[in-house]
Scaffold this motif. Structure first.
Motif, PDB file in Angstrom:
ATOM      1  N   ASN A  13      50.368  -6.556  23.766  1.00 46.26           N
ATOM      2  CA  ASN A  13      50.488  -5.207  24.289  1.00 46.26           C
ATOM      3  C   ASN A  13      50.364  -5.195  25.812  1.00 46.26           C
ATOM      4  N   LEU A  14      49.405  -5.978  26.333  1.00 44.27           N
ATOM      5  CA  LEU A  14      49.225  -6.075  27.772  1.00 44.27           C
ATOM      6  C   LEU A  14      50.471  -6.660  28.439  1.00 44.27           C
ATOM      7  N   LEU A  15      51.008  -7.728  27.860  1.00 42.14           N
ATOM      8  CA  LEU A  15      52.217  -8.344  28.417  1.00 42.14           C
ATOM      9  C   LEU A  15      53.386  -7.363  28.425  1.00 42.14           C
ATOM     10  N   ASN A  16      53.531  -6.610  27.355  1.00 43.54           N
ATOM     11  CA  ASN A  16      54.623  -5.642  27.281  1.00 43.54           C
ATOM     12  C   ASN A  16      54.501  -4.588  28.381  1.00 43.54           C
ATOM     13  N   GLU A  17      53.276  -4.134  28.643  1.00 45.86           N
ATOM     14  CA  GLU A  17      53.070  -3.126  29.692  1.00 45.86           C
ATOM     15  C   GLU A  17      53.390  -3.695  31.075  1.00 45.86           C
ATOM     16  N   LEU A  18      53.005  -4.923  31.325  1.00 42.83           N
ATOM     17  CA  LEU A  18      53.300  -5.552  32.617  1.00 42.83           C
ATOM     18  C   LEU A  18      54.813  -5.711  32.798  1.00 42.83           C
ATOM     19  N   ARG A  19      55.492  -6.111  31.724  1.00 42.57           N
ATOM     20  CA  ARG A  19      56.954  -6.274  31.799  1.00 42.57           C
ATOM     21  C   ARG A  19      57.648  -4.933  31.978  1.00 42.57           C
ATOM     22  N   LYS A  20      57.173  -3.917  31.264  1.00 33.13           N
ATOM     23  CA  LYS A  20      57.764  -2.577  31.402  1.00 33.13           C
ATOM     24  C   LYS A  20      57.609  -2.053  32.827  1.00 33.13           C
ATOM     25  N   ALA A  21      56.547  -2.492  33.505  1.00 33.75           N
ATOM     26  CA  ALA A  21      56.314  -2.056  34.888  1.00 33.75           C
ATOM     27  C   ALA A  21      57.224  -2.779  35.877  1.00 33.75           C
ATOM     28  N   GLY A  22      57.983  -3.769  35.393  1.00 35.59           N
ATOM     29  CA  GLY A  22      58.941  -4.449  36.261  1.00 35.59           C
ATOM     30  C   GLY A  22      58.579  -5.863  36.630  1.00 35.59           C
ATOM     31  N   LEU A  23      57.397  -6.336  36.256  1.00 34.88           N
ATOM     32  CA  LEU A  23      56.978  -7.685  36.616  1.00 34.88           C
ATOM     33  C   LEU A  23      57.665  -8.722  35.731  1.00 34.88           C
ATOM     34  N   GLY A  24      58.088  -9.822  36.357  1.00 34.79           N
ATOM     35  CA  GLY A  24      58.761 -10.886  35.628  1.00 34.79           C
ATOM     36  C   GLY A  24      57.778 -11.844  34.979  1.00 34.79           C
TER      37      GLY A  24
END
Length: 337
Positions: A13-24
């Motif tokens: 869930n944390l990874l998904n939020e970071l990716r949704k924020a634009g981070l690669g």
């Protein structure tokens, strides 16, 4: 370093939020702490410390991240040049990533009295007092000598690299992050001189960073500040903001061009590769000029390696805690290396 991130439900869930924020993914892997292990996912305090660690490195606000909501600290604090990225999340990700890295670099760099307003001509004269040309090596030495750390990013905040270079400001001090790579020093020397121009011309006033996105050619026209930075770079490298480089014949190949600039360079006090690029700009003959570089330099090798080798020697790693030093190493070497 190869880092495998375990994907328990909370971590996923944390990874998904970071990716949704634009981070690669590579930026996330570079920031992911080495102390994390799969069994820590069951501990609320460990999950919280993981989020605080990521927030510190990626320029995120820590409290929202505890609730799986990503907020960038340096939102709307950068000026973007050659803007081709329209997603505001991606802009915020680049800004916060870059400012965080820049602040780490400055923390590990000897603090000197900031020299942020010297002219290109004065800087060139200072360099030429101990060198034949202003080239990449002398530019790097000059930046470090006046307290401006320079590294080449091997990890980018976005999966699709679009950052050419970035200048970061923190309390009157500056750091330069290069994104553009090459196998010969002259193109990178121009990029570095251009970013130094942004600093010396006061272009960061009111901003935490300037982000130069990918460009199609050297010396591109458009934004007045970009033109000023180009002119600064050209004056620093060649002594004039508009070098008039000519040849006595109209048709020639890469080998002939290389021979000509190698012979002319000492006479004009301009590094041979820079001479070739200046001619390319004037005559619109980029393929020939780029091909000539392999005959100008003794070998082809990734320029980033030299830039970061110098940085590794110049940085006072003892000023950083173990986790911050590991992150900066990851950013300079590549999180997958």
């Amino acid at each position: 370093m190869q880092l495998e991130i375990k994907v328990d439900p909370d971590t996923k869930n944390l990874l998904n939020e970071l990716r949704k924020a634009g981070l690669g993914d590579r930026a996330i892997r570079a920031a992911w702490p080495a102390w994390w292990s799969d069994d820590m996912a069951a501990s609320p305090s460990s999950r919280a410390e993981l989020r605080f660690a990521l927030a510190r490195k990626l320029g995120l606000s820590p409290k929202p991240l505890l609730g799986e909501r990503v907020e960038f600290i340096w939102k709307d604090k950068a000026r973007f040049k050659h803007l081709s990225v329209h997603d505001f999340n991606q802009q915020d990700a680049m800004t916060s990533f870059g400012v965080s890295v820049g602040r780490l670099l400055l923390h590990a760099t000897m603090e000197t009295h900031p020299i942020n307003s010297i002219s290109a001509t004065s800087l060139r004269q200072a360099v030429l007092s101990n060198a034949n040309y202003v080239d990449l090596q002398t530019l790097l030495a000059t930046c470090w000598a006046i307290g401006i750390p320079v590294i080449h990013l091997r990890v980018f905040p976005l999966d699709t690299k679009s950052m050419h270079a970035m200048v970061v400001e923190d309390r009157g001090r500056h750091a330069i992050l290069l994104g553009r790579d090459a196998n010969y020093p002259a193109p990178v020397a121009f990029t570095l001189a251009h970013e130094l121009g942004h600093i010396m011309l006061g272009h960061l006033e009111g901003a935490s960073a300037i982000v130069d996105l990918e460009e199609s050619t050297e010396f591109e026209e458009g934004d007045p500040q970009e033109q000023e930075a180009d002119e600064f770079a050209l004056t620093l490298l060649t002594s004039t903001p508009s070098p008039d480089i000519r040849t006595n014949i109209s048709q020639f190949g890469a080998r002939a061009l290389a021979k000509a600039v190698l012979e002319a360079a000492p006479r004009y006090g301009i590094e041979p590769g820079t001479l070739a690029l200046c001619l390319a700009y004037r005559e619109k003959m980029w393929p020939t000029a780029i091909a000539s570089l392999r005959h100008i330099y003794s070998e082809s090798k990734p320029v980033w390696n030299e830039v970061n080798s110098i940085a590794n020697q110049q940085l006072d790693w003892g000023q950083l805690n173990e986790e911050s030093a590991e992150y900066l190493h990851n950013v300079m070497l590549g999180s997958d290396d």
